[in-house]
Design a protein around this motif. Sequence first.
Motif, short mmCIF file in Angstrom:
data_model
loop_
_atom_site.label_atom_id
_atom_site.label_comp_id
_atom_site.label_asym_id
_atom_site.label_seq_id
_atom_site.Cartn_x
_atom_site.Cartn_y
_atom_site.Cartn_z
N PHE A 1 0.90 -1.18 0.06
CA PHE A 1 0.04 0.15 0.04
C PHE A 1 0.66 1.50 -0.06
O PHE A 1 1.91 1.22 0.33
CB PHE A 1 -0.82 -0.03 1.01
N GLY A 2 0.25 2.37 -0.50
CA GLY A 2 0.84 3.79 -0.27
C GLY A 2 -0.19 4.66 -0.13
O GLY A 2 -1.49 4.47 -0.26
N TYR A 3 0.16 5.67 0.74
CA TYR A 3 -0.92 6.53 1.43
C TYR A 3 -0.44 7.99 1.65
O TYR A 3 0.77 8.12 2.18
CB TYR A 3 -1.75 6.26 2.61
N PHE A 4 -0.86 9.01 1.37
CA PHE A 4 -0.72 10.42 1.62
C PHE A 4 -1.73 11.19 1.36
O PHE A 4 -2.75 11.14 0.60
CB PHE A 4 0.66 10.80 0.92
N ASN A 5 -1.62 12.61 2.09
CA ASN A 5 -2.78 13.45 1.94
C ASN A 5 -2.36 14.55 1.19
O ASN A 5 -1.11 14.93 1.21
CB ASN A 5 -3.21 14.02 3.33
N THR A 6 -3.23 15.36 0.36
CA THR A 6 -3.01 16.55 -0.07
C THR A 6 -4.11 17.63 0.42
O THR A 6 -5.24 17.27 0.65
CB THR A 6 -3.10 16.76 -1.65
N PHE A 7 -3.97 18.77 0.49
CA PHE A 7 -4.63 19.95 1.12
C PHE A 7 -5.03 21.21 0.25
O PHE A 7 -5.02 22.10 0.58
CB PHE A 7 -3.72 20.44 2.31
N GLU A 8 -5.13 20.76 -1.06
CA GLU A 8 -5.64 21.69 -2.01
C GLU A 8 -6.87 22.33 -1.65
O GLU A 8 -7.16 23.59 -1.70
CB GLU A 8 -5.66 21.34 -3.29
N ASN A 9 -7.87 21.64 -1.24
CA ASN A 9 -9.21 22.06 -0.93
C ASN A 9 -9.24 22.84 0.37
O ASN A 9 -9.67 23.80 0.47
CB ASN A 9 -10.15 21.02 -0.74
N THR A 10 -8.41 22.27 1.43
CA THR A 10 -8.45 23.05 2.65
C THR A 10 -7.64 24.31 2.49
O THR A 10 -8.12 25.40 3.12
CB THR A 10 -7.49 22.24 3.65
N ALA A 11 -6.81 24.47 1.65
CA ALA A 11 -5.96 25.61 1.44
C ALA A 11 -6.96 26.51 0.90
O ALA A 11 -6.88 27.89 1.18
CB ALA A 11 -4.75 25.42 0.57
N ALA A 12 -7.77 26.21 -0.32
CA ALA A 12 -8.52 27.01 -1.02
C ALA A 12 -9.56 27.61 -0.03
O ALA A 12 -9.94 29.06 -0.20
CB ALA A 12 -9.41 26.24 -1.93
N GLU A 13 -10.01 27.03 1.04
CA GLU A 13 -11.06 27.60 2.14
C GLU A 13 -10.40 28.76 2.54
O GLU A 13 -11.34 29.63 3.26
CB GLU A 13 -11.31 26.61 3.04
N ILE A 14 -9.08 28.83 2.66
CA ILE A 14 -8.64 30.07 3.44
C ILE A 14 -8.01 30.85 2.46
O ILE A 14 -7.21 31.91 2.93
CB ILE A 14 -7.67 29.69 4.61
N GLY A 15 -8.02 30.83 1.39
CA GLY A 15 -7.65 31.55 0.19
C GLY A 15 -6.33 31.42 -0.34
O GLY A 15 -5.52 32.40 -0.60
N VAL A 16 -5.90 30.28 -0.11
CA VAL A 16 -4.29 29.78 -0.45
C VAL A 16 -4.27 28.85 -1.71
O VAL A 16 -5.15 27.97 -1.72
CB VAL A 16 -3.67 29.28 0.59
N TYR A 17 -3.80 29.37 -2.93
CA TYR A 17 -3.84 28.41 -4.06
C TYR A 17 -2.38 28.37 -4.54
O TYR A 17 -1.29 28.95 -4.02
CB TYR A 17 -4.77 29.28 -5.25
N VAL A 18 -2.16 27.33 -5.44
CA VAL A 18 -0.97 27.12 -6.23
C VAL A 18 -0.87 27.31 -7.65
O VAL A 18 -2.14 26.58 -8.07
CB VAL A 18 -0.25 25.88 -5.73
N ASP A 19 -0.15 27.86 -8.20
CA ASP A 19 -0.14 28.01 -9.66
C ASP A 19 1.38 28.15 -10.14
O ASP A 19 2.32 28.18 -9.32
CB ASP A 19 -0.89 29.25 -10.03
N GLY A 20 1.31 27.74 -11.47
CA GLY A 20 2.92 27.97 -12.07
C GLY A 20 2.98 27.16 -13.26
O GLY A 20 1.77 26.79 -14.16
N VAL A 21 4.12 27.09 -14.01
CA VAL A 21 4.32 26.21 -15.14
C VAL A 21 5.43 25.25 -14.98
O VAL A 21 6.20 25.19 -14.15
CB VAL A 21 4.90 27.40 -16.11
#
Length: 630
Positions: free
Chosen positions: A448-468
């Motif tokens: 098995f493998g497992y980890f979490n990501t927090f993109e939706n949690t971050a969006a709730e407080i106005g934090v976003y990731v963008d780039g190229v």
Amino acid sequence: MSEHESHFSVWGFIKGFAKLIIGMLLMLQGLIGLIVLILIVGVMVEVTNGIAGSDEKVSVSIPDDAALVLDPNGVLVELAEDVNPLEVLRQEAYGVSEPTQIEVHDLVRVIRAAKDDKRIKGLVLDLGALGASPSSASKLHYISAEIAKFKESGKKVIAVGDYYSQDQYLLAANADEIYMNDYGNLFIYGYGSYGTYVKSLLEKLKITSHVFRVGTFKSAVEPFLRDDMSPEAKEANIGYLSVLWRDYASSVEKARGLQSGAVEDYANNLGALLETVDGDLGKAALKAGLVDELLSRAEMNDKLKAAFGADKDGKSFKKVSYMRYLASVDKPADGSDPNVVVITAAGTIIDGEAPTGRAAGGDTIAAQLRKAREDDKIKAVVLRVDSPGGSAFASDIIRDEILAIKAAGKPVVASMGSLAASGGYWISAAADEIWASPTTITGSIGIFGYFNTFENTAAEIGVYVDGVGTTDLAPILATGIGPLPASAADIIQQSTENGYDRFLTIVGEGRNLDKTYVDSVGQGRVWIGEKALELKLVDKLGTYDDAIAAAASLAGLEKYDVVDMKEKRTTFEMFMRNLSETMVAKLGGEKQHHAEGAVAKIVRAAEQQAEFFAEFNDPNAAYARCLTCQ
């Protein structure tokens, strides 16, 4: 020059000279202190070397007709961590010491030696400070069987305690007489597997869980995917727990001469039994035939003095502690005969190196196996496994060395301790023979493998990731606060499936089984030792000693020395450890039976959690580890 200037210069000279003298004195004091420290360290090293290197220089006296007191103060383990005795003294002086680790083989060794030792009149079991994990059943049964053999010598065994935990009582049940404090208790509640499930919490926090697994029964990641235990996990867990409970109950009933079903009846109907004795837990255990007498500590001491005689000052009974006795009998083989070497993989399997007893470092175990292969005196290897698994990569590094030993013409026997699951089974599968105890927890063939990501949690407080990025996979650099790219998820899942297929191949080749069959008994399911034998996952049921004898037989050896490839504690270190416990007892009155403070518990829990996550260091992020059976 004025009178004032002249006075100032003279005074300045005096002050400067005084500072010089004081500085020289301080430097001389520091130099003397350093010399004294070097001398003390030198003497300690010399004493240690003398004790460790020559049995003739130091002897530990054992009084005649003494009772051997088995009073382990710590947690029962397969292989203890290396301990700095001076650090133990420092920690205990401040009351913040970690629980001591007690090696199961040390306890077995002293009981076995005392059985035929004319100086030892009997055995006293004082088990109030002994702890054992739920997965340590086979260790307890191993010690229990040795106590039963000790009784065959005709020497008396007496158990004393303020109270008994379920695990402690499995050992105490073998005593001729069991004494418990008149305000004590004995709780027997069986075995269970319960987890905390956080799927709904993660959803409320908008945390995205990424799970990669193969195997219907691979329940290690269920707490993140469900709010309850799956039917498949319940089926697997009750399967092995039922055998653990059956063997526990039957062992106690046999030792105490109780009717079949008496232990289960006590566990299921304790409330009703208490009604007949006015709610007195001690009297309930006495009425059920689980203890023989309810006594105060003073009365217990009188009983022991009557059985074994009084010591010199007449205040206690004639005795010797098991640590002192171990120092007198623990003499390793000289290695003059052909060697059967024991290499122990205890704890979580992690990539890289790991200190003794802390974890099973892939590189550490592999180096020991390589040394065994290259040493001409070593004719056979016993791989002692007591592990829930861990890094798939590290497991494969260990397996490669096992295959190399076999290619060199030396037999390898895997001896499973209490737990040899997932990666623990991975490294066992290549052995010429696999030995397990009836209560060994094994199998759990899955990845098995497992980890979490927090993109939706971050969006709730106005934090976003963008780039190229230059490729379709480049967005993986933003994973965490950013989402996991679908292409990356596909790669990880394919790698996990490949790891599972590799696991099936390894087991199939090692056990000479068809891969389809291995898959049918795999799927991440946990098996108990006796069922694993039926399913052809192990070859024989037996003890650690049986596995050593089997390895010698495969190598054609009639006369051989058994050598542990680990760093042994010297007699001096054991003396210091014993001394530290004695000092604390003298200062505080009793041994450390008291509960640790709330702050200490929080700190230790945080440290354990940090260590838990640090164990997940596989370079491919693929894990063959059984989390539910620890």
